[in-house]
Scaffold this motif. Structure first.
Motif, PDB file in Angstrom:
ATOM      1  N   PRO A   1       0.839  -1.215   0.000  1.00  7.95           N
ATOM      2  CA  PRO A   1       0.000   0.000   0.000  1.00  7.95           C
ATOM      3  C   PRO A   1       0.867   1.257   0.000  1.00  7.95           C
ATOM      4  N   LEU A   2       0.370   2.292  -0.665  1.00  7.76           N
ATOM      5  CA  LEU A   2       1.065   3.581  -0.671  1.00  7.76           C
ATOM      6  C   LEU A   2       0.581   4.431   0.503  1.00  7.76           C
ATOM      7  N   ARG A   3       1.437   5.333   0.957  1.00  7.38           N
ATOM      8  CA  ARG A   3       1.052   6.221   2.059  1.00  7.38           C
ATOM      9  C   ARG A   3      -0.117   7.114   1.668  1.00  7.38           C
ATOM     10  N   LYS A   4      -0.058   7.617   0.422  1.00 11.84           N
ATOM     11  CA  LYS A   4      -1.096   8.503  -0.096  1.00 11.84           C
ATOM     12  C   LYS A   4      -1.468   8.011  -1.482  1.00 11.84           C
ATOM     13  N   PRO A   5      -2.698   8.279  -1.922  1.00  7.41           N
ATOM     14  CA  PRO A   5      -3.010   7.960  -3.323  1.00  7.41           C
ATOM     15  C   PRO A   5      -2.001   8.638  -4.246  1.00  7.41           C
ATOM     16  N   TYR A   6      -1.525   7.881  -5.210  1.00  8.55           N
ATOM     17  CA  TYR A   6      -0.484   8.332  -6.128  1.00  8.55           C
ATOM     18  C   TYR A   6      -1.176   8.852  -7.383  1.00  8.55           C
ATOM     19  N   VAL A   7      -1.022  10.139  -7.633  1.00 12.66           N
ATOM     20  CA  VAL A   7      -1.771  10.803  -8.716  1.00 12.66           C
ATOM     21  C   VAL A   7      -0.828  11.055  -9.879  1.00 12.66           C
TER      22      VAL A   7
ATOM     23  N   GLU B   1      -3.417   3.315  -5.479  1.00 15.19           N
ATOM     24  CA  GLU B   1      -3.390   3.282  -4.021  1.00 15.19           C
ATOM     25  C   GLU B   1      -2.457   2.204  -3.481  1.00 15.19           C
ATOM     26  N   HIS B   2      -2.090   1.255  -4.313  1.00 17.06           N
ATOM     27  CA  HIS B   2      -1.118   0.234  -3.922  1.00 17.06           C
ATOM     28  C   HIS B   2      -0.495  -0.319  -5.199  1.00 17.06           C
ATOM     29  N   PHE B   3       0.605  -1.026  -5.035  1.00 23.12           N
ATOM     30  CA  PHE B   3       1.150  -1.753  -6.175  1.00 23.12           C
ATOM     31  C   PHE B   3       1.696  -3.083  -5.685  1.00 23.12           C
ATOM     32  N   THR B   4       2.014  -3.949  -6.612  1.00 18.89           N
ATOM     33  CA  THR B   4       2.497  -5.285  -6.277  1.00 18.89           C
ATOM     34  C   THR B   4       3.827  -5.526  -6.965  1.00 18.89           C
ATOM     35  N   VAL B   5       4.730  -6.190  -6.257  1.00 23.37           N
ATOM     36  CA  VAL B   5       5.986  -6.634  -6.869  1.00 23.37           C
ATOM     37  C   VAL B   5       6.092  -8.147  -6.688  1.00 23.37           C
ATOM     38  N   ASN B   6       6.874  -8.783  -7.525  1.00 20.94           N
ATOM     39  CA  ASN B   6       7.219 -10.181  -7.297  1.00 20.94           C
ATOM     40  C   ASN B   6       8.621 -10.242  -6.698  1.00 20.94           C
ATOM     41  N   LEU B   7       8.684 -10.719  -5.453  1.00 23.50           N
ATOM     42  CA  LEU B   7       9.959 -10.922  -4.772  1.00 23.50           C
ATOM     43  C   LEU B   7      10.599 -12.197  -5.323  1.00 23.50           C
ATOM     44  N   VAL B   8      11.859 -12.098  -5.724  1.00 20.05           N
ATOM     45  CA  VAL B   8      12.588 -13.246  -6.276  1.00 20.05           C
ATOM     46  C   VAL B   8      13.740 -13.592  -5.331  1.00 20.05           C
ATOM     47  N   GLU B   9      13.778 -14.838  -4.869  1.00 22.35           N
ATOM     48  CA  GLU B   9      14.868 -15.292  -4.000  1.00 22.35           C
ATOM     49  C   GLU B   9      15.521 -16.521  -4.645  1.00 22.35           C
TER      50      GLU B   9
ATOM     51  N   TYR C   1      19.365  11.950  -5.542  1.00 21.57           N
ATOM     52  CA  TYR C   1      17.964  11.581  -5.787  1.00 21.57           C
ATOM     53  C   TYR C   1      17.079  12.823  -5.723  1.00 21.57           C
ATOM     54  N   PHE C   2      15.976  12.772  -6.461  1.00 24.46           N
ATOM     55  CA  PHE C   2      15.035  13.895  -6.388  1.00 24.46           C
ATOM     56  C   PHE C   2      14.013  13.664  -5.292  1.00 24.46           C
ATOM     57  N   TYR C   3      13.376  14.766  -4.898  1.00 24.34           N
ATOM     58  CA  TYR C   3      12.261  14.717  -3.949  1.00 24.34           C
ATOM     59  C   TYR C   3      10.981  14.668  -4.773  1.00 24.34           C
ATOM     60  N   PHE C   4      10.173  13.653  -4.538  1.00 22.27           N
ATOM     61  CA  PHE C   4       8.995  13.365  -5.344  1.00 22.27           C
ATOM     62  C   PHE C   4       7.769  13.965  -4.651  1.00 22.27           C
ATOM     63  N   LEU C   5       7.279  15.081  -5.190  1.00 20.54           N
ATOM     64  CA  LEU C   5       6.126  15.742  -4.569  1.00 20.54           C
ATOM     65  C   LEU C   5       4.880  14.858  -4.664  1.00 20.54           C
ATOM     66  N   GLN C   6       4.123  14.811  -3.568  1.00 15.93           N
ATOM     67  CA  GLN C   6       2.880  14.041  -3.520  1.00 15.93           C
ATOM     68  C   GLN C   6       1.712  14.951  -3.173  1.00 15.93           C
ATOM     69  N   GLY C   7       0.578  14.684  -3.780  1.00 20.84           N
ATOM     70  CA  GLY C   7      -0.626  15.455  -3.469  1.00 20.84           C
ATOM     71  C   GLY C   7      -1.591  15.422  -4.627  1.00 20.84           C
ATOM     72  N   SER C   8      -2.877  15.572  -4.315  1.00 19.67           N
ATOM     73  CA  SER C   8      -3.882  15.560  -5.377  1.00 19.67           C
ATOM     74  C   SER C   8      -4.457  16.948  -5.617  1.00 19.67           C
ATOM     75  N   THR C   9      -4.020  17.952  -4.829  1.00 21.36           N
ATOM     76  CA  THR C   9      -4.466  19.329  -5.042  1.00 21.36           C
ATOM     77  C   THR C   9      -3.244  20.238  -5.090  1.00 21.36           C
ATOM     78  N   VAL C  10      -3.450  21.440  -5.623  1.00 14.54           N
ATOM     79  CA  VAL C  10      -2.358  22.423  -5.658  1.00 14.54           C
ATOM     80  C   VAL C  10      -1.880  22.694  -4.232  1.00 14.54           C
ATOM     81  N   GLU C  11      -2.821  22.789  -3.302  1.00 14.29           N
ATOM     82  CA  GLU C  11      -2.464  23.086  -1.907  1.00 14.29           C
ATOM     83  C   GLU C  11      -1.611  21.967  -1.310  1.00 14.29           C
ATOM     84  N   GLU C  12      -1.989  20.724  -1.582  1.00 14.09           N
ATOM     85  CA  GLU C  12      -1.199  19.595  -1.040  1.00 14.09           C
ATOM     86  C   GLU C  12       0.201  19.565  -1.653  1.00 14.09           C
ATOM     87  N   LEU C  13       0.287  19.819  -2.938  1.00 17.19           N
ATOM     88  CA  LEU C  13       1.607  19.828  -3.591  1.00 17.19           C
ATOM     89  C   LEU C  13       2.456  20.976  -3.046  1.00 17.19           C
TER      90      LEU C  13
END
Ligand code: MG
Length: 372
Positions: free
Chosen positions: A14-20, A27-35, A136-148
């Protein structure tokens, strides 16, 4: 040292915030862990993307992994080539993008296993690092101008030198959000990523409007299927253009360079098929006088660690690469701490990819996938 076993486990993160972004809201993503285990007791760990179906691709990875059993991790390059040749290309299903996304997980785990066997970080196995710190860059998160804008304030307070944000979310929103962010971040670098949102004409018009906010570059303004579209936009605007989704293979890198379709290549191991293919791709870009910016999309700290090794290796590396694990609610890496400070990260010289999994978090993510 012979490979004895391969495990593939889908993990739901799960993501901390919805990813816009221009492709929707996630809202979440899946990976395949390989061992991958060998008979000396070492275990190499990697991960890869799972679209469109994690269970189905886990089965495919297990099938491909049978070709590793009884072989040595130090045969990595030949094994990956054989898998591509025999499982994909030989049947006319010459789909290198799909193959690369699967091979990336196997190849990453094999490098971790090689490094652990040798007792050296992966970058040492490539002849040593070009730098101790990766930017690394800082990846802004938010769904509104105010949140960004609020997230941009946080970035400024943290002293972040490179800020990245999504555009392609509507003309008014793009202009207002970019203006608000630029006014807050002062002279910090700003990257805008449209994620294929625009046709050529719209891209030219929008980039001309966004030019006054002085972006380092605009990333993948047009659809990934057309490298000429990127070139057409690039020739028409005064802002550097980055190729991201248009580049998944060595041939794509070459075509972007040959046709001068972009000013920088944005590419990650999850697309190009792993760590060694990234080194080859960067060499093609280097020959064209271009830098590579590491791309990391829907990846955990496992890929962050692999990308950090790549970042140490590549001579022509950008200063604001992508890092994604921090957007997830749970961190499956127990150590080291993967948090950049003022946009820089230097990981300790540990064997392989240099991390320990948080096994509790891994079990929870696997159960979440199974039961939710
Ligand atoms: Mg991108």
């Amino acid at each position: 040292m012979k490979i004895t076993n391969i495990r593939v486990t889908p993990l739901k993160m799960p993501l901390r915030k919805p990813y816009v972004w221009a492709q929707g809201v996630t809202e979440h993503f899946t990976v395949n862990l390989v061992e991958i285990e060998d008979d000396s007791g070492h275990c190499g760990i990697g991960e890869c993307t799972t679209a469109p179906d994690p269970r189905a691709l886990a089965e495919v990875l297990r099938h491909l992994g049978k070709r590793l059993i009884g072989r040595s991790a130090f045969e990595c390059t030949a094994l990956c080539r054989t898998i591509f040749q025999t499982e994909f290309k030989a049947y006319g299903a010459n789909n290198p993008r799909f193959a690369n996304q699967l091979l990336a997980g196997l190849e990453m785990a094999l490098w971790d296993l090689m490094g652990k066997s040798a007792g050296r970080p992966v970058y040492d196995l490539f002849g040593g690092s070009h730098r101790d710190e990766v930017g690394y860059f800082y990846f802004l998160q938010g769904s509104t101008v105010e949140e960004l804008a609020a997230d941009a304030e946080r970035a400024v307070n943290l002293g972040e030198p490179v800020i990245y944000m999504k555009v392609g979310l509507g003309e008014d929103f793009d202009i207002q959000a970019t203006a608000a962010v630029r006014s807050i971040i002062g002279n910090a670098s700003l990257r805008l990523d449209a994620n294929e949102a625009w046709d050529v004409a719209t891209a030219i018009r929008m980039i001309k409007k966004l030019e006054r906010f002085d972006p380092d570059f605009v990333e993948q303004p047009t659809g990934s299927g057309s490298i000429p579209a990127l070139a057409q936009v690039r020739m028409a605007v005064g802002v550097p253009i980055a190729a991201d989704q248009a580049v998944f293979t060595l041939n794509d890198v070459y075509e972007v360079c040959r046709t001068q379709a972009a000013d920088i290549i944005v590419l990650g191991p999850r697309e190009i098929g792993g760590i060694q293919p990234m080194v080859k791709a960067a060499a093609v870009a280097e020959a064209a006088g271009m830098k590579v910016c590491i791309h990391s999309s829907f990846t955990t700290g496992i890929t962050t660690c692999a990308e950090h090794q790549i970042g140490r290796i590549l001579p022509n590396l950008d200063y604001g690469n992508q890092i994604m694990w921090q957007l997830m609610r749970d961190n499956i890496i127990a150590e080291p701490d993967l948090t950049p400070r003022q946009g820089k990260l230097s990981l300790p010289a540990k064997p392989g990819l240099g991390f320990e999994l948080n096994r509790e978090a891994v079990v929870e993510a696997a159960e979440r996938f199974t039961h939710e």
